[in-house]
Design a protein around this motif. Structure first.
Motif: not given
Length: 282
Positions: A147-160
């Motif tokens: 769950a934490l990995g998905r949260e961080v990867l989403n931020s990475f993929a969105k360019g945040e």
């Protein structure tokens, strides 16, 4: 010189403290045995996953994918693993020092805190806490890491965020624990490596493979870091409580000697007064 009553009171207080630290040491020892088994079983898989995925991604630099190129954002997501409790020597402070005394600029960091001690210390230092996951550090599960990995990867993929880092305490053995700060994404080729490496060939669409591999890679590294941190925490707490118990025993010995000296002095004074009184009467 302190009175006998004061010495006795202080000795009793230290004895109570020594009993508490001894009990905490026993609890930490039991927890360490369980955490050590999990960490040692998981570490080979995490290390192999890290080296394998890095090798794959280093040979995939021609593929355009958000996971392979650093984002335009200067922000860096740092997953910081500490504990919810203190009394573990330098376990928490050593991880915090990786962030506060490292080369990463404070204004660029987005902290994903696992553990209240690390979160509180970094908040006091002025760091921005993007997410607090302190509830998962006691009994970490693979699902929590995913769950934490998905949260961080989403931020990475969105360019945040443009980079993802992991700060935790590596477990070597019961007495040796090494604070580590490793970069998870994007993968960079080492300076000493040849540029003529054979590129990675994908038999099916590379994007779908990377979409499957990278989340597993992230989850494995985070989960391995969590398990090693739990083992390191209990090892550090066991050592700290063992040292505290030994110090309490030494203080009790010193206070016992001091009490006996005070008691002997009191007896000697009473005898002197009795003899002096008897001599005056006669």
């Amino acid at each position: 010189m302190a009175s006998m009553r004061d010495i006795k009171r202080r000795k009793s207080s230290i004895q109570s403290t020594g009993q508490i630290t001894k009990a905490m040491k026993l609890v930490a020892t039991v927890k360490l045995q369980k955490a050590k088994v999990k960490a040692e079983h998981t570490k080979p898989y995490s290390d192999c996953m890290y080296s394998t995925i890095q090798s794959i991604l280093e040979r995939s630099d021609t593929i355009q994918h958000p996971y392979l190129q650093g984002g335009d954002s200067p922000k860096k997501a740092v997953i910081v693993v500490t504990s919810n409790r203190g009394l573990a020597g330098g376990y928490n402070s050593n991880v915090v020092k990786l962030i506060t005394r490292g080369e990463l600029a404070q204004e660029e960091l987005e902290i994903y805190a696992i553990g209240k001690k690390g979160r509180e210390a970094l908040q006091r230092a002025g760091y921005h806490i993007a997410l607090d996951c302190s509830d998962i550090c006691e009994e970490p599960t693979y699902a929590d890491a995913a769950a934490l990995g998905r949260e961080v990867l989403n931020s990475f993929a969105k360019g945040e965020v443009g980079e993802i880092w992991l700060a935790y305490t590596g477990f070597k053995n019961t007495v040796v624990h090494e604070p580590r700060l490793i970069k998870l994404l994007p993968v960079e080729r080492g300076e000493g490596e040849s540029t003529a490496e054979i590129p990675m060939n994908y038999e099916i669409e590379e994007e779908s493979i990377l979409e499957m591999l990278i989340p597993k890679y992230m989850t494995s590294l985070i989960y391995g870091g969590l398990l090693e941190s739990v083992a390191s925490e209990n090892g550090a707490r066991m050592q700290a409580m063992d040292s505290a118990t030994s110090n309490a025993e030494e203080m009790i010995e010193d206070l016992t000697l001091l009490y006996n000296r005070a008691r002997q002095g009191s007896i000697t004074q009473e005898l002197t007064e009795i003899i002096a009184g008897a001599s005056a009467i006669s």
